[in-house]
Design a protein around this motif. Structure first.
Motif, PDB file in Angstrom:
ATOM      1  N   ARG A  28       0.791  -1.232   0.000  1.00  0.00           N
ATOM      2  CA  ARG A  28       0.000   0.000   0.000  1.00  0.00           C
ATOM      3  C   ARG A  28       0.820   1.278   0.000  1.00  0.00           C
ATOM      4  O   ARG A  28       0.379   2.293  -0.564  1.00  0.00           O
ATOM      5  CB  ARG A  28      -0.947   0.009   1.210  1.00  0.00           C
ATOM      6  CG  ARG A  28      -2.011  -1.071   1.157  1.00  0.00           C
ATOM      7  CD  ARG A  28      -3.015  -0.897   2.286  1.00  0.00           C
ATOM      8  NE  ARG A  28      -4.023  -1.951   2.299  1.00  0.00           N
ATOM      9  CZ  ARG A  28      -5.045  -2.003   3.151  1.00  0.00           C
ATOM     10  NH1 ARG A  28      -5.170  -1.047   4.075  1.00  0.00           N
ATOM     11  NH2 ARG A  28      -5.918  -2.987   3.100  1.00  0.00           N
ATOM     12  N   GLU A  79      -7.783  20.310 -10.264  1.00  0.00           N
ATOM     13  CA  GLU A  79      -7.775  19.073  -9.498  1.00  0.00           C
ATOM     14  C   GLU A  79      -8.751  18.077 -10.100  1.00  0.00           C
ATOM     15  O   GLU A  79      -9.896  18.406 -10.414  1.00  0.00           O
ATOM     16  CB  GLU A  79      -8.149  19.365  -8.048  1.00  0.00           C
ATOM     17  CG  GLU A  79      -8.028  18.157  -7.137  1.00  0.00           C
ATOM     18  CD  GLU A  79      -8.214  18.532  -5.679  1.00  0.00           C
ATOM     19  OE1 GLU A  79      -8.559  17.635  -4.885  1.00  0.00           O
ATOM     20  OE2 GLU A  79      -8.032  19.718  -5.340  1.00  0.00           O
ATOM     21  N   GLU A 103       2.457   7.368  -4.719  1.00  0.00           N
ATOM     22  CA  GLU A 103       2.176   7.745  -6.108  1.00  0.00           C
ATOM     23  C   GLU A 103       0.964   8.653  -6.192  1.00  0.00           C
ATOM     24  O   GLU A 103       0.949   9.633  -6.938  1.00  0.00           O
ATOM     25  CB  GLU A 103       1.967   6.486  -6.945  1.00  0.00           C
ATOM     26  CG  GLU A 103       1.740   6.776  -8.426  1.00  0.00           C
ATOM     27  CD  GLU A 103       1.530   5.509  -9.236  1.00  0.00           C
ATOM     28  OE1 GLU A 103       1.280   5.637 -10.446  1.00  0.00           O
ATOM     29  OE2 GLU A 103       1.605   4.406  -8.657  1.00  0.00           O
ATOM     30  N   TRP A 104      -0.055   8.336  -5.422  1.00  0.00           N
ATOM     31  CA  TRP A 104      -1.264   9.172  -5.396  1.00  0.00           C
ATOM     32  C   TRP A 104      -0.934  10.582  -4.907  1.00  0.00           C
ATOM     33  O   TRP A 104      -1.375  11.571  -5.489  1.00  0.00           O
ATOM     34  CB  TRP A 104      -2.302   8.516  -4.485  1.00  0.00           C
ATOM     35  CG  TRP A 104      -3.556   9.310  -4.281  1.00  0.00           C
ATOM     36  CD1 TRP A 104      -4.609   9.423  -5.142  1.00  0.00           C
ATOM     37  CD2 TRP A 104      -3.875  10.119  -3.144  1.00  0.00           C
ATOM     38  NE1 TRP A 104      -5.572  10.240  -4.609  1.00  0.00           N
ATOM     39  CE2 TRP A 104      -5.157  10.685  -3.384  1.00  0.00           C
ATOM     40  CE3 TRP A 104      -3.222  10.413  -1.957  1.00  0.00           C
ATOM     41  CZ2 TRP A 104      -5.771  11.527  -2.471  1.00  0.00           C
ATOM     42  CZ3 TRP A 104      -3.835  11.250  -1.043  1.00  0.00           C
ATOM     43  CH2 TRP A 104      -5.095  11.801  -1.297  1.00  0.00           C
ATOM     44  N   GLN A 105      -0.128  10.677  -3.848  1.00  0.00           N
ATOM     45  CA  GLN A 105       0.243  11.984  -3.318  1.00  0.00           C
ATOM     46  C   GLN A 105       1.128  12.750  -4.293  1.00  0.00           C
ATOM     47  O   GLN A 105       0.992  13.969  -4.443  1.00  0.00           O
ATOM     48  CB  GLN A 105       0.961  11.815  -1.983  1.00  0.00           C
ATOM     49  CG  GLN A 105       1.220  13.127  -1.249  1.00  0.00           C
ATOM     50  CD  GLN A 105      -0.059  13.854  -0.908  1.00  0.00           C
ATOM     51  OE1 GLN A 105      -0.963  13.277  -0.294  1.00  0.00           O
ATOM     52  NE2 GLN A 105      -0.168  15.129  -1.296  1.00  0.00           N
ATOM     53  N   PRO A 156      -8.328   8.441  -2.861  1.00  0.00           N
ATOM     54  CA  PRO A 156      -7.056   7.904  -2.353  1.00  0.00           C
ATOM     55  C   PRO A 156      -7.106   6.383  -2.236  1.00  0.00           C
ATOM     56  O   PRO A 156      -8.161   5.805  -1.956  1.00  0.00           O
ATOM     57  CB  PRO A 156      -6.924   8.562  -0.986  1.00  0.00           C
ATOM     58  CG  PRO A 156      -8.314   8.878  -0.572  1.00  0.00           C
ATOM     59  CD  PRO A 156      -9.045   9.220  -1.839  1.00  0.00           C
ATOM     60  N   PRO A 157      -5.980   5.722  -2.453  1.00  0.00           N
ATOM     61  CA  PRO A 157      -5.926   4.269  -2.235  1.00  0.00           C
ATOM     62  C   PRO A 157      -6.025   3.972  -0.751  1.00  0.00           C
ATOM     63  O   PRO A 157      -5.909   4.872   0.087  1.00  0.00           O
ATOM     64  CB  PRO A 157      -4.557   3.881  -2.807  1.00  0.00           C
ATOM     65  CG  PRO A 157      -3.753   5.133  -2.751  1.00  0.00           C
ATOM     66  CD  PRO A 157      -4.707   6.264  -2.944  1.00  0.00           C
ATOM     67  N   LYS A 169       1.049  12.619  -7.532  1.00  0.00           N
ATOM     68  CA  LYS A 169       0.191  13.142  -8.600  1.00  0.00           C
ATOM     69  C   LYS A 169      -0.530  14.403  -8.141  1.00  0.00           C
ATOM     70  O   LYS A 169      -0.624  15.380  -8.889  1.00  0.00           O
ATOM     71  CB  LYS A 169      -0.816  12.067  -9.025  1.00  0.00           C
ATOM     72  CG  LYS A 169      -0.199  10.914  -9.805  1.00  0.00           C
ATOM     73  CD  LYS A 169      -1.260   9.901 -10.197  1.00  0.00           C
ATOM     74  CE  LYS A 169      -0.656   8.755 -10.991  1.00  0.00           C
ATOM     75  NZ  LYS A 169      -1.681   7.733 -11.355  1.00  0.00           N
ATOM     76  N   ARG A 170      -1.046  14.379  -6.916  1.00  0.00           N
ATOM     77  CA  ARG A 170      -1.733  15.560  -6.394  1.00  0.00           C
ATOM     78  C   ARG A 170      -0.774  16.738  -6.265  1.00  0.00           C
ATOM     79  O   ARG A 170      -1.113  17.882  -6.609  1.00  0.00           O
ATOM     80  CB  ARG A 170      -2.353  15.233  -5.025  1.00  0.00           C
ATOM     81  CG  ARG A 170      -3.533  14.289  -5.095  1.00  0.00           C
ATOM     82  CD  ARG A 170      -4.049  13.964  -3.709  1.00  0.00           C
ATOM     83  NE  ARG A 170      -4.451  15.158  -2.979  1.00  0.00           N
ATOM     84  CZ  ARG A 170      -5.663  15.705  -3.046  1.00  0.00           C
ATOM     85  NH1 ARG A 170      -6.586  15.148  -3.824  1.00  0.00           N
ATOM     86  NH2 ARG A 170      -5.963  16.773  -2.345  1.00  0.00           N
ATOM     87  N   ASP A 189      -9.788  11.880  -7.782  1.00  0.00           N
ATOM     88  CA  ASP A 189      -8.998  10.658  -7.735  1.00  0.00           C
ATOM     89  C   ASP A 189      -9.006  10.174  -6.292  1.00  0.00           C
ATOM     90  O   ASP A 189      -8.220  10.645  -5.469  1.00  0.00           O
ATOM     91  CB  ASP A 189      -7.568  10.929  -8.210  1.00  0.00           C
ATOM     92  CG  ASP A 189      -6.723   9.661  -8.251  1.00  0.00           C
ATOM     93  OD1 ASP A 189      -7.305   8.562  -8.246  1.00  0.00           O
ATOM     94  OD2 ASP A 189      -5.480   9.782  -8.292  1.00  0.00           O
ATOM     95  N   ARG A 214       1.590   2.859  -3.467  1.00  0.00           N
ATOM     96  CA  ARG A 214       0.379   3.401  -4.086  1.00  0.00           C
ATOM     97  C   ARG A 214      -0.026   4.714  -3.438  1.00  0.00           C
ATOM     98  O   ARG A 214      -0.457   5.649  -4.126  1.00  0.00           O
ATOM     99  CB  ARG A 214      -0.752   2.381  -3.984  1.00  0.00           C
ATOM    100  CG  ARG A 214      -0.514   1.108  -4.785  1.00  0.00           C
ATOM    101  CD  ARG A 214      -1.602   0.083  -4.535  1.00  0.00           C
ATOM    102  NE  ARG A 214      -2.913   0.615  -4.870  1.00  0.00           N
ATOM    103  CZ  ARG A 214      -4.066   0.060  -4.498  1.00  0.00           C
ATOM    104  NH1 ARG A 214      -4.051  -1.034  -3.733  1.00  0.00           N
ATOM    105  NH2 ARG A 214      -5.215   0.585  -4.842  1.00  0.00           N
ATOM    106  N   ARG A 215       0.095   4.803  -2.124  1.00  0.00           N
ATOM    107  CA  ARG A 215      -0.215   6.051  -1.430  1.00  0.00           C
ATOM    108  C   ARG A 215       0.742   7.162  -1.861  1.00  0.00           C
ATOM    109  O   ARG A 215       0.340   8.302  -2.074  1.00  0.00           O
ATOM    110  CB  ARG A 215      -0.118   5.849   0.084  1.00  0.00           C
ATOM    111  CG  ARG A 215      -1.137   4.900   0.669  1.00  0.00           C
ATOM    112  CD  ARG A 215      -2.516   5.483   0.762  1.00  0.00           C
ATOM    113  NE  ARG A 215      -2.577   6.653   1.617  1.00  0.00           N
ATOM    114  CZ  ARG A 215      -3.711   7.265   1.956  1.00  0.00           C
ATOM    115  NH1 ARG A 215      -4.868   6.818   1.499  1.00  0.00           N
ATOM    116  NH2 ARG A 215      -3.708   8.320   2.738  1.00  0.00           N
TER     117      ARG A 215
END
Length: 287
Positions: A32, A53, A38-40, A58-59, A42-43, A56, A35-36
């Motif tokens: 996890r 924005e 990568e999500w951050q 969050p995972p 991107k933001r 998307d 993935r967290r």
């Protein structure tokens, strides 16, 4: 803790159970955390670029969200989440959609259990044993993430570095000066190789996470442990990497994560570095 030291018949089973639970948690971190991140990332990129924005979600988080099947999102019941035993009872498949459950889960749990027992066998059930368990868990998580994603997150390497330096304040494993010098030399040794390689070829031969991981290991093994760690990781990496490339039919330009080899070598040197150096000196006739 002295009670457990005096009663290994209770201490070692307790350590094994703790290792299984820690291994289950480390599986969550390995899967996890990237993935967290990568999500951050991107933001953060959208914010820096001034882009609108985009929705998307969050995972799953690492601590709060319950475990679930990655295929059908079936939330696992408590009895489906027992380390190793649940995987065996379910025969390696999801109870809901029957999709295969990765062998990584029981392997990481069993590996963590074995290494935690090794920690208390080597250092006992006191603070030294606790610190060894902390180091072991960080290295398992880092090695697993690097194998899957070729990332060594700062969120793990930097805390590991600081924990090693903090442990040296009270000379838990080594005094503060050798720990600090080990961290500095650990970072600079790989950074200098990266810099020279880049000047000659114009390419980056390794990631910056490798520098930070060796710096963190230097804080735990000291200056005298840096050279054995580099030599052992390079030897194991060359052998295993060559076999992997040959098996996959890849050429030598294929990037290979170096973090797992550093983690293995650093763990071995942390446990038996003094013995290794002493054996080498005796074998070479220098002692």
């Amino acid at each position: 803790m002295s009670f457990l030291d005096q009663n290994p018949g209770l201490g070692y089973p307790a350590a094994a159970g703790l290792g299984l639970l820690l291994g289950s948690f480390l599986n969550v971190v390995i899967l996890r955390l990237p993935r967290r991140l990568e999500w951050q990332w991107k933001r953060d990129s959208l914010e820096v670029l001034g882009e609108p924005e985009v929705y998307d979600p969050p995972p799953p988080g690492i601590v709060v969200e319950r475990s679930h099947c990655p295929h059908c999102k079936h939330q696992l019941a408590w009895w489906e989440n027992i380390p190793v035993l649940s995987w065996l009872a379910l025969r390696g498949r999801c109870r809901s959609c029957h999709a295969p459950i990765s062998l990584q889960y029981p392997l990481v749990e069993l590996l963590t259990m074995a290494l935690v027992v090794c920690c208390v066998w080597r250092f006992g059930f006191g603070w030294q044993g606790f610190g060894a368990i902390v180091l072991t868990c960080f290295l398992i998580a880092l090695a697993g993430i690097d194998l899957r994603t070729q990332l060594l997150p700062d969120q793990l390497t930097l805390p590991l570095l600081w924990l090693g330096l903090i442990a040296s304040i009270d000379a838990l494993y080594l005094p503060a000066k050798p720990a600090l010098v080990g961290a500095i030399i650990g970072y600079l040794s790989l950074w200098s190789v990266w810099w020279v390689f880049k000047q000659i070829t114009g390419k980056e031969g390794m990631g910056h996470g490798d520098f930070k991981l060796l710096a963190a290991l230097g804080a735990w093994v000291g200056l005298q442990g840096i050279v054995p760690t580099i030599l052992l990781s390079s030897l194991v990496g060359a052998i295993v990497g060559s076999i992997w490339l040959a098996a996959k039919g890849r050429d030598r330009a294929t990037p290979i994560p170096f973090g797992p080899y550093l983690a293995v070598a650093g763990w071995v040197v942390f446990f038996w570095g003094d013995w290794m150096v002493d054996a080498y000196l005796r074998f070479s006739g220098l002692r």
